[in-house]
Design a protein around this motif. Structure first.
Motif, PDB file in Angstrom:
ATOM      1  N   SER A  47     -20.059   6.427  -9.968  1.00 25.88           N
ATOM      2  CA  SER A  47     -18.873   5.572  -9.650  1.00 25.88           C
ATOM      3  C   SER A  47     -18.378   4.621 -10.641  1.00 25.88           C
ATOM      4  O   SER A  47     -17.193   4.334 -10.564  1.00 25.88           O
ATOM      5  CB  SER A  47     -19.381   4.798  -8.176  1.00 25.88           C
ATOM      6  N   ALA A  48     -19.459   3.638 -11.167  1.00 23.88           N
ATOM      7  CA  ALA A  48     -18.960   2.797 -12.241  1.00 23.88           C
ATOM      8  C   ALA A  48     -17.964   3.485 -13.564  1.00 23.88           C
ATOM      9  O   ALA A  48     -17.163   2.857 -13.968  1.00 23.88           O
ATOM     10  CB  ALA A  48     -20.227   2.240 -12.719  1.00 23.88           C
ATOM     11  N   ILE A  49     -18.377   4.837 -13.855  1.00 24.62           N
ATOM     12  CA  ILE A  49     -17.512   5.452 -15.062  1.00 24.62           C
ATOM     13  C   ILE A  49     -16.125   5.479 -14.252  1.00 24.62           C
ATOM     14  O   ILE A  49     -15.395   5.220 -15.063  1.00 24.62           O
ATOM     15  CB  ILE A  49     -18.046   6.723 -15.181  1.00 24.62           C
ATOM     16  N   GLY A  50     -15.995   6.056 -13.164  1.00 26.25           N
ATOM     17  CA  GLY A  50     -14.698   5.901 -12.121  1.00 26.25           C
ATOM     18  C   GLY A  50     -14.015   4.719 -12.538  1.00 26.25           C
ATOM     19  O   GLY A  50     -12.993   4.592 -12.616  1.00 26.25           O
ATOM     20  N   GLY A  51     -14.787   3.744 -12.211  1.00 25.03           N
ATOM     21  CA  GLY A  51     -14.183   2.199 -12.017  1.00 25.03           C
ATOM     22  C   GLY A  51     -13.401   1.891 -13.480  1.00 25.03           C
ATOM     23  O   GLY A  51     -12.298   1.328 -13.584  1.00 25.03           O
ATOM     24  N   ALA A  52     -14.376   2.172 -14.502  1.00 22.12           N
ATOM     25  CA  ALA A  52     -13.938   1.743 -15.993  1.00 22.12           C
ATOM     26  C   ALA A  52     -12.831   2.592 -16.249  1.00 22.12           C
ATOM     27  O   ALA A  52     -11.482   2.016 -16.799  1.00 22.12           O
ATOM     28  CB  ALA A  52     -15.146   1.908 -16.771  1.00 22.12           C
ATOM     29  N   MET A  53     -12.871   3.864 -15.843  1.00 18.89           N
ATOM     30  CA  MET A  53     -11.388   4.388 -16.422  1.00 18.89           C
ATOM     31  C   MET A  53     -10.226   4.063 -15.282  1.00 18.89           C
ATOM     32  O   MET A  53      -9.171   4.166 -15.600  1.00 18.89           O
ATOM     33  CB  MET A  53     -11.870   6.225 -16.109  1.00 18.89           C
ATOM     34  N   PHE A  54     -10.410   3.787 -14.203  1.00 19.60           N
ATOM     35  CA  PHE A  54      -9.525   3.252 -13.348  1.00 19.60           C
ATOM     36  C   PHE A  54      -8.783   1.958 -14.243  1.00 19.60           C
ATOM     37  O   PHE A  54      -7.700   1.975 -14.285  1.00 19.60           O
ATOM     38  CB  PHE A  54      -9.960   2.756 -11.892  1.00 19.60           C
ATOM     39  N   THR A  55      -9.484   0.851 -14.444  1.00 21.54           N
ATOM     40  CA  THR A  55      -9.183  -0.457 -15.256  1.00 21.54           C
ATOM     41  C   THR A  55      -8.288   0.520 -16.385  1.00 21.54           C
ATOM     42  O   THR A  55      -7.200  -0.343 -16.806  1.00 21.54           O
ATOM     43  CB  THR A  55     -10.354  -0.949 -15.703  1.00 21.54           C
ATOM     44  N   LEU A  56      -8.786   1.177 -17.371  1.00 21.31           N
ATOM     45  CA  LEU A  56      -8.120   1.703 -18.235  1.00 21.31           C
ATOM     46  C   LEU A  56      -6.538   2.274 -18.072  1.00 21.31           C
ATOM     47  O   LEU A  56      -5.741   2.089 -18.727  1.00 21.31           O
ATOM     48  CB  LEU A  56      -9.114   2.705 -18.942  1.00 21.31           C
ATOM     49  N   GLN A  57      -6.549   3.004 -16.811  1.00 25.37           N
ATOM     50  CA  GLN A  57      -5.484   3.744 -16.800  1.00 25.37           C
ATOM     51  C   GLN A  57      -4.375   2.736 -15.984  1.00 25.37           C
ATOM     52  O   GLN A  57      -3.481   3.121 -15.884  1.00 25.37           O
ATOM     53  CB  GLN A  57      -5.698   4.962 -16.048  1.00 25.37           C
ATOM     54  N   VAL A  58      -4.892   2.139 -14.794  1.00 28.03           N
ATOM     55  CA  VAL A  58      -4.156   1.491 -14.158  1.00 28.03           C
ATOM     56  C   VAL A  58      -3.759  -0.149 -14.852  1.00 28.03           C
ATOM     57  O   VAL A  58      -2.546  -0.693 -14.586  1.00 28.03           O
ATOM     58  CB  VAL A  58      -4.731   1.171 -12.742  1.00 28.03           C
ATOM     59  N   GLY A  59      -4.595  -0.385 -15.582  1.00 28.68           N
ATOM     60  CA  GLY A  59      -4.260  -1.859 -16.465  1.00 28.68           C
ATOM     61  C   GLY A  59      -4.757  -3.084 -15.746  1.00 28.68           C
ATOM     62  O   GLY A  59      -4.354  -4.158 -16.187  1.00 28.68           O
ATOM     63  N   PHE A  60      -5.548  -2.877 -14.658  1.00 30.81           N
ATOM     64  CA  PHE A  60      -5.856  -4.252 -13.954  1.00 30.81           C
ATOM     65  C   PHE A  60      -7.228  -3.598 -13.199  1.00 30.81           C
ATOM     66  O   PHE A  60      -7.489  -2.448 -12.861  1.00 30.81           O
ATOM     67  CB  PHE A  60      -4.936  -5.109 -13.391  1.00 30.81           C
ATOM     68  N   MET A  61      -8.166  -4.809 -12.644  1.00 26.93           N
ATOM     69  CA  MET A  61      -9.005  -4.690 -11.631  1.00 26.93           C
ATOM     70  C   MET A  61      -8.922  -5.627 -10.649  1.00 26.93           C
ATOM     71  O   MET A  61      -8.821  -6.739 -11.233  1.00 26.93           O
ATOM     72  CB  MET A  61     -10.277  -4.548 -12.365  1.00 26.93           C
ATOM     73  N   SER A  62      -9.061  -5.496  -9.331  1.00 27.08           N
ATOM     74  CA  SER A  62      -9.117  -6.695  -8.466  1.00 27.08           C
ATOM     75  C   SER A  62     -10.016  -6.186  -7.302  1.00 27.08           C
ATOM     76  O   SER A  62     -10.435  -5.023  -7.236  1.00 27.08           O
ATOM     77  CB  SER A  62      -7.751  -6.804  -7.857  1.00 27.08           C
ATOM     78  N   PRO A  63     -10.317  -7.162  -6.539  1.00 30.39           N
ATOM     79  CA  PRO A  63     -11.404  -7.062  -5.284  1.00 30.39           C
ATOM     80  C   PRO A  63     -10.927  -6.391  -4.494  1.00 30.39           C
ATOM     81  O   PRO A  63     -11.631  -5.664  -3.541  1.00 30.39           O
ATOM     82  CB  PRO A  63     -11.485  -8.603  -4.819  1.00 30.39           C
ATOM     83  N   SER A  64      -9.668  -5.550  -4.206  1.00 27.96           N
ATOM     84  CA  SER A  64      -8.951  -4.773  -3.219  1.00 27.96           C
ATOM     85  C   SER A  64      -9.701  -3.301  -3.505  1.00 27.96           C
ATOM     86  O   SER A  64      -9.622  -2.528  -2.787  1.00 27.96           O
ATOM     87  CB  SER A  64      -7.631  -4.626  -3.358  1.00 27.96           C
ATOM     88  N   PHE A  65     -10.591  -3.282  -4.719  1.00 26.56           N
ATOM     89  CA  PHE A  65     -11.130  -1.878  -5.083  1.00 26.56           C
ATOM     90  C   PHE A  65     -12.636  -1.902  -4.615  1.00 26.56           C
ATOM     91  O   PHE A  65     -13.217  -1.083  -5.085  1.00 26.56           O
ATOM     92  CB  PHE A  65     -10.644  -1.348  -6.372  1.00 26.56           C
ATOM     93  N   VAL A  66     -12.981  -3.024  -4.275  1.00 25.25           N
ATOM     94  CA  VAL A  66     -14.523  -3.363  -4.091  1.00 25.25           C
ATOM     95  C   VAL A  66     -14.849  -3.434  -2.758  1.00 25.25           C
ATOM     96  O   VAL A  66     -15.953  -2.696  -2.403  1.00 25.25           O
ATOM     97  CB  VAL A  66     -14.743  -4.815  -4.949  1.00 25.25           C
ATOM     98  N   GLY A  67     -14.157  -3.782  -1.927  1.00 28.21           N
ATOM     99  CA  GLY A  67     -14.825  -4.090  -0.323  1.00 28.21           C
ATOM    100  C   GLY A  67     -14.962  -3.090   0.443  1.00 28.21           C
ATOM    101  O   GLY A  67     -14.891  -1.861   0.083  1.00 28.21           O
ATOM    102  N   ILE A  68     -14.772  -3.410   1.774  1.00 26.22           N
ATOM    103  CA  ILE A  68     -15.280  -2.340   2.728  1.00 26.22           C
ATOM    104  C   ILE A  68     -14.058  -1.299   2.918  1.00 26.22           C
ATOM    105  O   ILE A  68     -14.642  -0.111   2.954  1.00 26.22           O
ATOM    106  CB  ILE A  68     -15.559  -3.288   4.056  1.00 26.22           C
ATOM    107  N   VAL A  69     -12.920  -1.685   3.156  1.00 24.93           N
ATOM    108  CA  VAL A  69     -11.905  -0.626   2.971  1.00 24.93           C
ATOM    109  C   VAL A  69     -11.899   0.398   2.156  1.00 24.93           C
ATOM    110  O   VAL A  69     -11.944   1.819   2.513  1.00 24.93           O
ATOM    111  CB  VAL A  69     -10.480  -1.224   3.362  1.00 24.93           C
ATOM    112  N   PRO A  70     -11.944   0.022   0.863  1.00 25.79           N
ATOM    113  CA  PRO A  70     -11.913   1.047  -0.024  1.00 25.79           C
ATOM    114  C   PRO A  70     -13.202   1.969  -0.133  1.00 25.79           C
ATOM    115  O   PRO A  70     -13.157   3.214  -0.411  1.00 25.79           O
ATOM    116  CB  PRO A  70     -11.630   0.234  -1.534  1.00 25.79           C
TER     117      PRO A  70
END
Lengths: 375, 252
Positions: free
Chosen positions: A260-283
């Motif tokens: 999952s973490a590899i996906g998260g790192a690639m998310f940051t690279l492609q989308v250009g930011f990281m925020s708590p809205s990808f961490v919580g219960i709903v996501p």
């Protein structure tokens, strides 16, 4: 003895070829870079879904907190990129130049010690894998050694996801708070905001995804994979056959976290930011839905599920933003009730027999069948 | 019956003053039981006598409140379940407990005592030794032709045999069977008695069983449990004529 060939059966190799062709040729050739970047973002969720196939589908361990690990991976990458973007020259208007802008806004005057190592790219790459793995190990050891499982485990993972979100939002001087870590620019001097960079990142992401798929399949084909299924069915029998069940659960939870973490790192690279809205219960719950829609027992299904649900989400929420969550909930219920094995189950039960009947005809035309639900 | 003048070393299993209490209810109450090397011991008794609880205590599924269980001189009450298995105790559950989503071959293979750690399981290879041993055991349990069958579609009796096979492949030095013929047809019962007679040669076995005919066929010695205590112990003949046993159990 059951013969399966190397890693996959012949049929599955065909599915892999179709998937690779779709991700590496068809999609890049047929959509513009904006859409391709969007698809790249969807594919980062597919990493989480692959982890869930191992953890939930095969191991029977439902985690409703995979966003934790996606987020930790994403934040590790974001911290590195943010430090690179926060050179003293670029931040000279701040009262403390050389630290990330959100720290300056929050009256933090020096880089916290735990941010320091993220100046190093090597450390960051290691941290992307190790931080979520160690965190998963701690949660896993605390839960599985005490034989906490089933619903209780799911609820606890959800609670941890909620706690982590609150922590990130509350400590905004160190984490960027609710906005997350934004305004990321370059990776080792390479501008990741350009179209060419986005194209290259898309291919890196797709390549990594296929690599992880092969890794996950290797785990499934090993005795470990069969033990996961055995533990799901008869945990006691496995224990009384001489296995320390908790160690196996901890390992698979850590592996799913690292993926999952590899996906998260690639998310940051492609989308250009990281925020708590990808961490919580709903996501986290959304990620489970991707795996459920694709078919929780199918690695291929997980990838198609992540693609399709996200494509539907984007399309649907553009027109009816307030209805999307209801639609998603409805979709989840419908899948669980009608198609417990998701898209992969539909393909296996309906598409494959259909293709098998028509195969002679199709072969007569000299074409390979197109059995996956890729539309 | 009482081990007077014998040191515990001579027993493969010695249970001393074992007590387990669930919220004050003593399911097993100050129980002592000694099993010889190569002995087939059958435990009988009315429902709720604590028979299955005794097996649970031996294999570590239930933790004892007090007392001691020594297997080949090693204290089992302090060990975790998988360690007890590694020490050489194998246990078959009352209801067939097999992996329904896997084939007969895979069921047996997972029980083969190698690669039991996480990384051992990842690195495990299905070599000739494993295949030979699986086939050998499958032959014994009458499932040689069903190796590639999904365990879910086996008959009830075949599932019982498969679970027995999953124990055999571990080569335990103490085999514990909880009602191995329950729910079997007459033909399956006969076959199972044959199977048990073959596998229990030179093997220490504890069996829980209700079927008196079956007990008479296989038992070296019988222990009758009642309300968590030993009511009577000895040969089947002796136990059968013990008035206490007749009163609480056989007479019904």
């Amino acid at each position: 003895m059951p013969t399966v060939g190397f890693l996959f059966s012949k049929k599955e190799w065909l599915y892999l070829a179709i998937l690779a062709a779709l991700l590496l040729i068809v999609l890049p050739a047929s959509v513009d870079i904006f859409r391709l970047n969007l698809i790249g973002k969807y594919l980062t969720y597919a990493f989480v879904a692959l982890g869930l196939v191992l953890l939930w589908g095969n191991g029977g361990i439902l985690s409703l907190g995979q966003g934790i690990f996606f987020g930790l991976g994403g934040y590790c990458m974001a911290m590195f990129l943010k430090l690179e973007a926060s050179t003293p020259e670029a931040t000279k208007i701040q009262s403390t130049p050389g630290i990330p802008d959100f720290m300056d806004w929050n009256q933090v005057t020096a880089l916290p010690f735990w941010w320091q190592p993220f100046h190093s790219f090597t450390f960051t790459l290691l941290a992307i894998i190790l931080v979520p793995s160690v965190f998963a190990f701690i949660i896993g050891a605390a839960m599985f050694k005490r034989r906490v499982g089933g619903v209780y485990f799911a609820i606890i993972t959800q609670a941890v996801a909620a706690i982590l979100t609150i922590l990130i939002i509350g400590q905004q001087g160190y984490t960027g708070g609710v906005n997350g870590i934004t305004d990321l620019r370059t990776l080792l001097g390479w501008d990741i905001r350009t179209d060419s960079a986005k194209l290259i990142l898309y291919f890196i992401n797709a390549g990594l995804l296929i690599g992880v798929l092969l890794l996950a399949q290797a785990v499934r084909m090993s005795k470990f994979g069969r033990l996961l299924i055995a533990m799901r069915d008869r945990e006691d029998r496995v224990r009384f056959s001489g296995y320390d069940v908790s160690n196996f659960k901890i390992f698979i939870f850590c592996l799913a976290a690292a993926i999952s973490a590899i996906g998260g790192a690639m998310f940051t690279l492609q989308v250009g930011f990281m925020s708590p809205s990808f961490v919580g219960i709903v996501p986290s719950i959304e990620m489970v839905i991707f795996a459920a829609v694709g078919g929780r027992l199918s690695l291929f299904g997980a990838i198609y599920g992540a693609l399709l649900v996200n494509a539907a989400k984007t399309t649907f929420s553009e027109s009816f933003p307030e209805l999307w969550l209801f639609a998603m909930g409805g979709l989840f219920i419908a899948v669980v009730m009608a198609f417990p094995f998701g898209l992969a189950g539909v393909v296996k039960d309906y598409v494959e027999p259909f293709v098998a009947r028509r195969l002679p005809v199709l072969l007569g035309r000299g074409r390979a069948p197109q059995p996956q639900a890729a539309q | 019956m009482q081990p007077i003048g014998q040191t515990p070393k001579e027993f493969i299993l010695s249970i001393d003053a074992l007590t387990v209490s669930f919220d004050g209810f003593k399911a097993v109450n100050d129980l002592s039981l000694y099993v010889d090397e190569n002995e087939i011991r059958v435990i009988i008794g009315p429902n709720g006598a604590g028979k299955t609880t005794v097996l649970d205590l031996i294999c570590g599924r239930t933790k004892a409140t007090s007392g001691s269980i020594k297997f080949e001189g090693r204290e089992l009450t302090k060990m975790r379940e998988h360690e007890i298995v590694h020490a050489g105790v194998g246990r078959k559950f009352q209801n067939p407990s097999i992996y329904e989503d896997l084939t007969v071959f895979e069921n047996l293979e997972l029980s083969f005592p190698r690669g039991r750690s996480v990384f051992g399981a990842l690195a495990f290879r299905r070599d000739q030794e494993v295949i030979d041993r699986v086939e050998e055991v499958a032959e014994m349990i009458f499932l040689k032709d069903q190796l590639r069958t999904d365990a879910a579609i086996l008959s009830h009796g075949q599932k019982q045999w498969l679970e027995i096979g999953m124990l055999l492949i571990q080569k335990p030095r103490l085999l514990m069977l909880d009602e191995p013929v329950a729910g079997m047809s007459v033909a399956e019962r006969v076959k199972t008695a044959d199977l048990l007679n073959t596998i229990t040669k030179n093997q220490s076995v504890i069996v829980i069983e209700h079927d008196m005919k079956f007990v008479e066929d296989i038992a070296h010695r019988v222990t009758v449990l009642h309300q968590g205590k030993v009511l009577s112990e000895g040969t089947m003949d002796r136990v059968k004529h013990d008035p206490k046993v007749v009163e609480v159990y056989l007479g019904h």
